[in-house]
Design an enzyme around this catalytic site. Structure first.
Site, mmCIF file in Angstrom:
data_model
loop_
_atom_site.group_PDB
_atom_site.id
_atom_site.type_symbol
_atom_site.label_atom_id
_atom_site.label_comp_id
_atom_site.label_asym_id
_atom_site.label_seq_id
_atom_site.Cartn_x
_atom_site.Cartn_y
_atom_site.Cartn_z
ATOM 1 N N TYR A 167 0.839 -1.199 0.000
ATOM 2 C CA TYR A 167 0.000 0.000 0.000
ATOM 3 C C TYR A 167 0.881 1.258 0.000
ATOM 4 O O TYR A 167 0.740 2.128 -0.855
ATOM 5 C CB TYR A 167 -0.908 -0.025 1.228
ATOM 6 C CG TYR A 167 -1.903 1.113 1.287
ATOM 7 C CD1 TYR A 167 -2.976 1.156 0.395
ATOM 8 C CD2 TYR A 167 -1.777 2.140 2.229
ATOM 9 C CE1 TYR A 167 -3.901 2.201 0.442
ATOM 10 C CE2 TYR A 167 -2.699 3.172 2.282
ATOM 11 C CZ TYR A 167 -3.757 3.202 1.392
ATOM 12 O OH TYR A 167 -4.664 4.242 1.449
ATOM 13 N N VAL A 210 -11.493 2.685 14.354
ATOM 14 C CA VAL A 210 -12.720 3.353 14.834
ATOM 15 C C VAL A 210 -13.900 2.390 14.772
ATOM 16 O O VAL A 210 -14.638 2.209 15.752
ATOM 17 C CB VAL A 210 -13.014 4.640 14.014
ATOM 18 C CG1 VAL A 210 -14.373 5.215 14.379
ATOM 19 C CG2 VAL A 210 -11.924 5.686 14.234
ATOM 20 N N PHE A 213 -13.490 -0.676 17.326
ATOM 21 C CA PHE A 213 -13.771 -0.342 18.740
ATOM 22 C C PHE A 213 -15.273 -0.127 18.958
ATOM 23 O O PHE A 213 -15.844 -0.597 19.947
ATOM 24 C CB PHE A 213 -13.016 0.928 19.154
ATOM 25 C CG PHE A 213 -11.530 0.724 19.429
ATOM 26 C CD1 PHE A 213 -10.969 -0.538 19.458
ATOM 27 C CD2 PHE A 213 -10.711 1.833 19.679
ATOM 28 C CE1 PHE A 213 -9.604 -0.718 19.709
ATOM 29 C CE2 PHE A 213 -9.344 1.670 19.939
ATOM 30 C CZ PHE A 213 -8.793 0.397 19.947
HETATM 31 N N1 UDP Z 1 -5.705 -0.746 15.916
HETATM 32 C C1 UDP Z 1 -6.093 -1.281 17.136
HETATM 33 N N2 UDP Z 1 -7.176 -2.112 17.164
HETATM 34 C C2 UDP Z 1 -7.902 -2.402 16.054
HETATM 35 C C3 UDP Z 1 -7.519 -1.845 14.807
HETATM 36 C C4 UDP Z 1 -6.401 -1.016 14.779
HETATM 37 O O1 UDP Z 1 -5.480 -1.021 18.177
HETATM 38 O O2 UDP Z 1 -8.887 -3.152 16.165
HETATM 39 C C5 UDP Z 1 -4.553 0.186 15.875
HETATM 40 C C6 UDP Z 1 -3.551 -0.076 14.728
HETATM 41 O O3 UDP Z 1 -2.538 -0.974 15.134
HETATM 42 C C7 UDP Z 1 -3.011 1.315 14.473
HETATM 43 C C8 UDP Z 1 -4.181 2.246 14.774
HETATM 44 O O4 UDP Z 1 -5.073 1.486 15.595
HETATM 45 O O5 UDP Z 1 -1.957 1.630 15.347
HETATM 46 C C9 UDP Z 1 -4.921 2.719 13.530
HETATM 47 O O6 UDP Z 1 -5.266 1.597 12.756
HETATM 48 P P1 UDP Z 1 -6.103 1.675 11.421
HETATM 49 O O7 UDP Z 1 -6.036 0.331 10.777
HETATM 50 O O8 UDP Z 1 -7.458 2.228 11.690
HETATM 51 O O9 UDP Z 1 -5.353 2.772 10.546
HETATM 52 P P2 UDP Z 1 -3.833 2.921 10.050
HETATM 53 O O10 UDP Z 1 -2.959 1.934 10.772
HETATM 54 O O11 UDP Z 1 -3.871 2.678 8.591
HETATM 55 O O12 UDP Z 1 -3.484 4.317 10.409
#
Ligand code: UDP
Length: 338
Positions: A167, A210, A213
């Site tokens: 990506y 988001v 959670f």
């Molecule tokens: N994350 C988490 N629990 C989840 C999904 C994601 O703690 O169920 C964490 C993930 O490891 C990252 C952050 O939340 O540090 C944002 O993740 P997301 O996949 O939404 O976006 P990206 O990593 O692309 O910024």
């Protein structure tokens, strides 16, 4: 104007389509529904907007296929031509690409194809129509950033061989293609670096933090925090993101220059969980299970928004309000499934 949106059935694309139709434009959507969702654009058929008229259907094709070859039926170019029925396209928003880590981990080679071959195909359409094109790049091109907050001049810290790189590096090479089409063919190009965005029409199952959670809390399951939750992100509500994309597209500033669009309110993932639990359970404490942090998960991320601010845009929706609207949306989605 006649406006083409690739990825128009996706989360940001369909919200963008909605806004552009509201502004009176004719909108043409290309989306193969691999990660985009039909229900995001079902509303289009039910709209009475005269602007939409006979275009109440979208074109379902995979843009990463060969553009000209007719060997396997109609070429992509002729499918797009017949969909447009001779209309001249004035602007193209090129969003098509899986954006959620679990989705691009699932289809890694396809993700690279969409970014390279797909972007090249869409640039060919822009060239033919002499259309201005806005490419949605990503904050991921900064990788695990060493500069903070990230200005567009920061060249990033990306691991080219990690699973995430299909990506990150895919978007980087797509930026290269876009800027080379500008230099070689004089195309009017815009590069928006989209930071974490959330809100209605997100796929509740796409694995973003988001939605995960909110779903877990609403279902009374323990939310899963990856790592210790001290990593940060800055979350932009989708209406702000869409208004930013439209303002950038129509500005005569920043032709072929990358521009960050997002929210610069940086929070820890554990703080995001607190906010969601507070809104759902109306109390401060929360419980979570901790899972392993995915490989190359960035530790910090926050946009420097000076460029967008200089053309009169800044995010307006606070996290509390945006999360409230997103919880409402996810509740409705979960009820529909029951
Ligand atoms: N994350 C988490 N629990 C989840 C999904 C994601 O703690 O169920 C964490 C993930 O490891 C990252 C952050 O939340 O540090 C944002 O993740 P997301 O996949 O939404 O976006 P990206 O990593 O692309 O910024």
């Amino acid at each position: 104007m006649n406006i083409l949106i690739t990825g128009g059935a996706g989360f940001i694309g369909s919200n963008l389509a909605d806004k552009l139709l509201e502004q009176g434009h004719d909108v043409f959507i290309v989306d193969d529904l691999s990660t985009g969702r039909q229900e995001n654009i079902d509303w289009i058929n039910s709209r009475s907007a005269p602007a939409w008229g006979v275009w109440g259907r979208h074109l379902c094709v995979d843009i990463s296929k060969s553009f000209r070859s007719q060997r396997h039926g109609l070429s992509l170019r002729s499918q797009i031509d017949s969909y447009l029925q001779g209309k001249k396209i004035d602007q193209i928003y090129h969003l098509a690409c899986p954006a959620s880590p679990p989705k691009y981990y699932k289809n890694p080679l396809k993700t690279l194809d969409i970014n390279y071959i797909g972007t090249k195909n869409v640039l060919e359409v822009a060239k033919k129509h002499k259309a201005r094109i806005l490419f949605t790049s990503t904050s991921e091109i900064y990788g695990d950033p060493l500069d903070h907050p990230q200005p567009e001049t920061y060249n990033g810290n990306v691991d080219p061989i990690s699973p995430r790189s299909v990506y990150d590096e895919g978007k980087r090479v797509a930026e290269t293609l876009v800027s080379q089409y500008h230099r070689t063919y004089g195309l009017e190009t815009k590069i928006a670096r989209v930071f974490n965005t959330y809100g209605p029409r997100m796929d509740p199952d796409d694995g973003r933090v988001v939605t995960n959670f909110i779903k877990q809390a609403l279902n009374r399951n323990l939310p899963e925090v990856y790592g210790d939750g001290q990593q940060t992100r800055s979350f932009c509500y989708v209406d702000d993101q869409v208004s930013g994309l439209i303002i950038l597209m129509n500005s005569n500033e920043f032709i072929n220059e990358p521009v960050n669009i997002g929210n610069n309110h940086e929070i820890k993932i554990i703080e995001l969980l607190n906010e969601i639990c507070y809104q759902i359970f109306k109390k401060d404490e929360n419980c979570a299970v901790h899972k392993d942090l995915p490989v190359s998960d960035p530790k910090r991320r926050c946009p420097d928004l000076a460029k967008m601010k200089s053309i009169g845009w800044h995010p307006q929706i606070q996290l509390r309000e945006g999360i409230q609207k997103t919880i409402q949306y996810i509740k409705e989605e979960l009820n529909e499934k029951d």
